[in-house]
Design a protein around this motif. Structure first.
Motif, PDB file in Angstrom:
ATOM      1  N   ASP A   1       3.723  -4.366  -5.482  1.00 28.26           N
ATOM      2  CA  ASP A   1       2.909  -3.497  -4.489  1.00 28.26           C
ATOM      3  C   ASP A   1       3.814  -2.430  -3.426  1.00 28.26           C
ATOM      4  OD1 ASP A   1       0.636  -4.998  -4.472  1.00 28.26           O
ATOM      5  OD2 ASP A   1       2.222  -6.929  -3.661  1.00 28.26           O
ATOM      6  N   THR A   2       3.268  -1.364  -3.510  1.00 28.97           N
ATOM      7  CA  THR A   2       4.074  -0.414  -3.138  1.00 28.97           C
ATOM      8  C   THR A   2       3.151  -0.318  -0.961  1.00 28.97           C
ATOM      9  OG1 THR A   2       3.426   0.974  -5.351  1.00 28.97           O
ATOM     10  CG2 THR A   2       4.021   2.259  -2.748  1.00 28.97           C
ATOM     11  N   SER A   3       4.196  -0.239   0.065  1.00 31.08           N
ATOM     12  CA  SER A   3       3.745  -0.093   1.024  1.00 31.08           C
ATOM     13  C   SER A   3       4.672   1.073   1.857  1.00 31.08           C
ATOM     14  CB  SER A   3       3.959  -1.233   1.819  1.00 31.08           C
ATOM     15  OG  SER A   3       3.490  -0.586   3.084  1.00 31.08           O
ATOM     16  N   ALA A   4       4.050   2.342   2.199  1.00 33.21           N
ATOM     17  CA  ALA A   4       5.106   3.102   3.092  1.00 33.21           C
ATOM     18  C   ALA A   4       6.364   3.994   1.636  1.00 33.21           C
ATOM     19  CB  ALA A   4       6.074   2.362   3.576  1.00 33.21           C
TER      20      ALA A   4
ATOM     21  N   ARG B   1       5.536  -8.402  -6.607  1.00 37.12           N
ATOM     22  CA  ARG B   1       4.305  -8.940  -5.189  1.00 37.12           C
ATOM     23  C   ARG B   1       4.914 -10.492  -5.480  1.00 37.12           C
ATOM     24  NH1 ARG B   1      -1.214  -8.405  -7.879  1.00 37.12           N
ATOM     25  NH2 ARG B   1      -0.916  -6.056  -6.923  1.00 37.12           N
TER      26      ARG B   1
ATOM     27  N   GLU C   1       5.065 -16.440  -0.825  1.00 35.08           N
ATOM     28  CA  GLU C   1       4.686 -15.455   0.338  1.00 35.08           C
ATOM     29  C   GLU C   1       5.410 -15.671   1.610  1.00 35.08           C
ATOM     30  OE1 GLU C   1       0.258 -12.259   0.416  1.00 35.08           O
ATOM     31  OE2 GLU C   1      -0.271 -15.180   0.716  1.00 35.08           O
TER      32      GLU C   1
ATOM     33  N   GLU D   1       7.515   2.255  -0.724  1.00 33.43           N
ATOM     34  CA  GLU D   1       8.526   1.385  -1.101  1.00 33.43           C
ATOM     35  C   GLU D   1       7.226   0.084  -1.657  1.00 33.43           C
ATOM     36  OE1 GLU D   1      12.278  -0.619   0.478  1.00 33.43           O
ATOM     37  OE2 GLU D   1       9.980  -1.608   1.306  1.00 33.43           O
ATOM     38  N   THR D   2       8.420   0.369  -3.411  1.00 34.92           N
ATOM     39  CA  THR D   2       7.762  -0.637  -4.099  1.00 34.92           C
ATOM     40  C   THR D   2       8.456  -1.899  -4.379  1.00 34.92           C
ATOM     41  OG1 THR D   2       6.897   1.335  -5.701  1.00 34.92           O
ATOM     42  CG2 THR D   2       6.958  -0.726  -6.926  1.00 34.92           C
ATOM     43  N   ARG D   3       7.506  -3.134  -4.425  1.00 35.20           N
ATOM     44  CA  ARG D   3       8.795  -4.502  -4.529  1.00 35.20           C
ATOM     45  C   ARG D   3       7.602  -4.997  -5.708  1.00 35.20           C
ATOM     46  NH1 ARG D   3       9.734  -5.056   1.659  1.00 35.20           N
ATOM     47  NH2 ARG D   3      11.385  -6.726   0.662  1.00 35.20           N
TER      48      ARG D   3
END
Length: 435
Positions: A196-199, A205, A131, A201-203
């Motif tokens: 994780d999904t944000s805006a 974690r 992170e 877009e899945t990435r």
């Protein structure tokens, strides 16, 4: 660059295991390129590199693809001696006018051969991402080989998950390594991959750095592991070499076993300890100079330390209101005891908490003189104030004077940095026994 060192170290290991004699360029062409870049979805991003640049249709020769054209363009840049972060992974910018030019050497006639350049790509492909987008390069043969074994699975994962963000080999490497650890160093049949999904877009974690360190200390039976820590972006960040004292961190598990060995059920599993977050970010942990037990300070512990005893201490009382709070209480107690490195101090804290509660019961009806003194003891922000408050208690009561005299003796003998931890241990035991 250390990326080259790791690449060279790995290729030696690879050639020995596979009984080959590949050069760095050979390995790049036959192993790295087909997996990492011979596809629209790449494994890693090297800022400004040929694989990042668009390809005009008119540039592609018969029999070529845009991917093989980019490969040829990289080979030409290397052969022409174009030395920058776009060809040599982790290196400085090509000119002093560019953004990441701070690493440009003042040494004249610097000679870096092409093999070193290709080694850098191999090395960065074997980093562990955490992170904050920081990367760790660890010169351990077992770890390097396990990471290499996960490359094929990353390609399979990208192919089977079309909506997942690509170019994240560093985060894949960390997740893959932890899955291998969970499978006792064997290649897992099933992968546990959190996303994780944000805006939209899945990435993958990103793993918190402390979880990686906890897992390393459980699986690597050595006292100290050295890691090179950095971040490659539009501007590069170099944290340098960091010694990770695994034997220090492992004392958390050792004290857990000492404190709860007689329990019918383990209070905190290894995995539960590893998953709990820490107060320090990875960058802040590196600022400590080394990563050991101190860097693993639980995230919310300072909320319950006496106000003024350490930075950001809030002096809150710990509340037992659910299973998670009880779990955190056990973690705090284990970590503090490990830091104090003396189980006798835990038992002393337990006895002191019980004595303070009895002392409060001696208050006359409607008055809170003893309760106030007890509170002042638990809120002591220094050894001097603590002893003053204990003296006030002894002047008011004959309750277990030997206990409090021993308490003062122990406090005077401990390093001043340990006092805030010990008084916090008393606070936890007080709240536990009271609630």
């Amino acid at each position: 660059m250390y990326t080259s060192y790791i690449g060279k170290k790995f290729l030696k290991l690879y050639n020995e295991k596979e009984r080959l004699n590949l050069s760095a360029k050979d390995f790049f062409n036959t192993v790295l390129f087909p997996l990492f870049f011979n596809d629209d979805r790449h494994f890693m991003h090297v800022h400004g590199s040929t694989f990042f640049q668009k390809v005009s249709e008119k540039d592609i020769q018969k029999g070529e693809t845009k991917h093989t054209f980019r490969l040829s363009r990289l080979h030409k840049d290397v052969a022409d001696g174009r030395l920058s972060g776009s060809t040599y992974v982790g290196y400085a910018a090509e000119t002093t006018q560019a953004v990441t030019s701070g690493q440009v050497s003042t040494m004249k006639d610097q000679v870096i051969n092409s093999e070193e350049i290709y080694f850098s790509w191999i090395g960065h492909a074997l980093c562990l991402g955490v992170e904050g987008r920081y990367c760790l390069l660890i010169p351990n043969d077992e770890i390097l080989w396990v990471l290499y074994m996960g490359w094929q699975s990353y390609r399979k994962f990208l192919n089977q998950t079309p909506n997942i963000k690509d170019k994240e080999i560093e985060f894949w490497n960390t997740v893959w390594l932890l899955n291998v650890f969970d499978n006792d160093w064997n290649i897992p049949n099933h992968l546990n991959i959190q996303t994780d999904t944000s805006a939209g877009e899945t990435r993958i974690r990103k793993i918190v750095w402390s979880q990686l360190v906890y897992e390393l200390c459980r699986k690597i039976p050595i006292q100290m592991l050295s890691a090179y820590c950095y971040k490659l972006d539009k501007t590069n960040t170099t944290l340098g070499f960091m010694n990770i004292y695994l034997h220090e961190v492992s004392t958390v598990f050792e004290f857990r076993d000492k404190l709860f060995i007689d329990k019918d059920k383990t209070i905190l599993s290894d995995k539960e300890i590893s998953m709990l977050s820490t107060y320090f970010s990875f960058y802040s942990a590196c600022q400590l100079g080394t990563i050991g037990l101190k860097a693993m300070e639980p995230a919310k512990l300072r909320q319950f330390m006496p106000r003024g005893s350490v930075a950001y201490a809030q002096g809150k009382d710990f509340k037992f209101n659910n299973q998670e709070s009880y779990q955190y209480y056990q973690l705090y107690k284990i970590w503090i005891t490990a830091m104090l490195n003396k189980t006798d101090l835990l038992h002393l804290a337990e006895k002191t908490a019980g004595a303070l509660l009895k002392f409060e019961e001696e208050d006359e009806r409607g008055k809170k003189v003893h309760a106030t003194i007890s509170s002042n003891i638990r809120e002591s922000k220094s050894i001097v104030k603590f002893i003053e408050n204990i003296s006030e208690l002894l002047a008011k009561s004959d309750l277990d004077k030997d206990l409090f005299k021993n308490l003062v003796k122990e406090v005077l003998q401990m390093p001043s940095d340990n006092f805030p931890l010990f008084i916090t241990l008393i606070r936890f035991e007080y709240n536990y026994q009271k609630q």
